[in-house]
Design a protein around this motif. Sequence first.
Motif, mmCIF file in Angstrom:
data_model
loop_
_atom_site.group_PDB
_atom_site.id
_atom_site.type_symbol
_atom_site.label_atom_id
_atom_site.label_comp_id
_atom_site.label_asym_id
_atom_site.label_seq_id
_atom_site.Cartn_x
_atom_site.Cartn_y
_atom_site.Cartn_z
ATOM 1 N N GLU A 6 0.834 -1.195 0.000
ATOM 2 C CA GLU A 6 0.000 0.000 0.000
ATOM 3 C C GLU A 6 0.875 1.254 0.000
ATOM 4 O OE1 GLU A 6 -2.299 -0.367 3.533
ATOM 5 O OE2 GLU A 6 -3.385 -2.118 2.814
ATOM 6 N N SER A 7 0.325 2.326 -0.527
ATOM 7 C CA SER A 7 0.998 3.620 -0.531
ATOM 8 C C SER A 7 2.373 3.481 -1.192
ATOM 9 C CB SER A 7 1.088 4.150 0.907
ATOM 10 O OG SER A 7 1.687 5.412 0.935
ATOM 11 N N ASN A 8 3.392 4.054 -0.603
ATOM 12 C CA ASN A 8 4.749 3.958 -1.152
ATOM 13 C C ASN A 8 5.672 3.230 -0.183
ATOM 14 O OD1 ASN A 8 4.869 5.915 0.794
ATOM 15 N ND2 ASN A 8 6.114 7.323 -0.384
ATOM 16 N N ARG A 9 5.118 2.308 0.574
ATOM 17 C CA ARG A 9 5.899 1.610 1.605
ATOM 18 C C ARG A 9 6.995 0.738 1.018
ATOM 19 N NH1 ARG A 9 0.470 0.720 4.336
ATOM 20 N NH2 ARG A 9 0.308 2.668 5.487
ATOM 21 N N LEU A 10 6.767 0.191 -0.158
ATOM 22 C CA LEU A 10 7.808 -0.619 -0.778
ATOM 23 C C LEU A 10 9.029 0.238 -1.107
ATOM 24 C CD1 LEU A 10 8.333 -3.515 -1.497
ATOM 25 C CD2 LEU A 10 7.428 -3.086 -3.762
ATOM 26 N N LYS A 11 8.806 1.493 -1.502
ATOM 27 C CA LYS A 11 9.927 2.415 -1.728
ATOM 28 C C LYS A 11 10.665 2.694 -0.429
ATOM 29 C CE LYS A 11 8.243 4.878 -5.757
ATOM 30 N NZ LYS A 11 7.825 6.181 -6.293
ATOM 31 N N HIS A 12 9.924 2.884 0.653
ATOM 32 C CA HIS A 12 10.561 3.090 1.958
ATOM 33 C C HIS A 12 11.479 1.909 2.267
ATOM 34 C CE1 HIS A 12 8.442 6.530 3.970
ATOM 35 N NE2 HIS A 12 7.595 6.324 2.969
ATOM 36 N N PHE A 13 10.970 0.702 2.063
ATOM 37 C CA PHE A 13 11.732 -0.517 2.343
ATOM 38 C C PHE A 13 12.981 -0.603 1.470
ATOM 39 C CE2 PHE A 13 12.587 -5.035 1.528
ATOM 40 C CZ PHE A 13 12.773 -5.489 2.819
ATOM 41 N N LEU A 14 12.804 -0.401 0.164
ATOM 42 C CA LEU A 14 13.915 -0.574 -0.777
ATOM 43 C C LEU A 14 14.986 0.505 -0.636
ATOM 44 C CD1 LEU A 14 11.937 -1.706 -3.937
ATOM 45 C CD2 LEU A 14 13.292 -3.121 -2.379
ATOM 46 N N TYR A 15 14.591 1.747 -0.388
ATOM 47 C CA TYR A 15 15.576 2.817 -0.255
ATOM 48 C C TYR A 15 16.343 2.734 1.063
ATOM 49 C CZ TYR A 15 13.769 5.145 -4.411
ATOM 50 O OH TYR A 15 13.410 5.447 -5.693
ATOM 51 N N ALA A 16 15.783 2.067 2.050
ATOM 52 C CA ALA A 16 16.455 1.942 3.340
ATOM 53 C C ALA A 16 17.580 0.909 3.297
ATOM 54 C CB ALA A 16 15.444 1.560 4.414
ATOM 55 N N ILE A 17 17.504 -0.056 2.399
ATOM 56 C CA ILE A 17 18.508 -1.122 2.349
ATOM 57 C C ILE A 17 19.905 -0.569 2.068
ATOM 58 C CG2 ILE A 17 19.228 -3.225 1.138
ATOM 59 C CD1 ILE A 17 16.206 -3.849 0.805
ATOM 60 N N PRO A 18 20.130 0.205 1.006
ATOM 61 C CA PRO A 18 21.491 0.712 0.778
ATOM 62 C C PRO A 18 21.948 1.707 1.855
ATOM 63 C CG PRO A 18 20.001 1.590 -0.877
ATOM 64 C CD PRO A 18 19.242 0.572 -0.104
ATOM 65 N N CYS A 19 21.003 2.443 2.443
ATOM 66 C CA CYS A 19 21.387 3.381 3.512
ATOM 67 C C CYS A 19 21.953 2.630 4.706
ATOM 68 C CB CYS A 19 20.183 4.211 3.932
ATOM 69 S SG CYS A 19 19.604 5.349 2.665
ATOM 70 N N ALA A 20 21.327 1.543 5.081
ATOM 71 C CA ALA A 20 21.828 0.760 6.214
ATOM 72 C C ALA A 20 23.060 -0.033 5.823
ATOM 73 C CB ALA A 20 20.744 -0.181 6.724
ATOM 74 N N PHE A 21 23.141 -0.449 4.571
ATOM 75 C CA PHE A 21 24.317 -1.198 4.119
ATOM 76 C C PHE A 21 25.565 -0.320 4.179
ATOM 77 C CE2 PHE A 21 27.193 -2.835 0.827
ATOM 78 C CZ PHE A 21 27.338 -4.145 1.272
ATOM 79 N N LEU A 22 25.420 0.935 3.775
ATOM 80 C CA LEU A 22 26.560 1.847 3.784
ATOM 81 C C LEU A 22 26.805 2.467 5.153
ATOM 82 C CD1 LEU A 22 25.942 3.655 0.392
ATOM 83 C CD2 LEU A 22 27.635 1.877 0.890
ATOM 84 N N LEU A 23 25.761 2.655 5.932
ATOM 85 C CA LEU A 23 25.904 3.281 7.250
ATOM 86 C C LEU A 23 25.391 2.304 8.308
ATOM 87 C CD1 LEU A 23 24.829 6.819 6.088
ATOM 88 C CD2 LEU A 23 27.137 6.090 6.669
ATOM 89 N N THR A 24 24.303 2.642 9.011
ATOM 90 C CA THR A 24 23.771 1.743 10.040
ATOM 91 C C THR A 24 22.252 1.814 10.076
ATOM 92 O OG1 THR A 24 23.742 3.382 11.813
ATOM 93 C CG2 THR A 24 25.788 2.125 11.531
#
Length: 76
Positions: A6-24
């Motif tokens: 629903e909404s844009n939650r899949l984008k939230h999920f997908l964009y968070a992966i590289p952010c945590a991979f590179l940082l925390t």
Amino acid sequence: MSWITESNRLKHFLYAIPCAFLLTVLFVGGLACGMEFKDRAYGGKWDWLDLLATILGGVLGQMLQILLIYALKCVS
């Protein structure tokens, strides 16, 4: 598990992966709160499921980061 599509939650999920991979995952938590604050400031509502989707993506990214560090440690 249909809530994530629903909404844009899949984008939230997908964009968070590289952010945590590179940082925390803590960085991702700050991003998630910031995105929800921005939504609320512009007339929207605070969406806890958006925040949860972002955190779950962050957890996955952090796990991938840990696996990479472990793999590099085992190789050397």
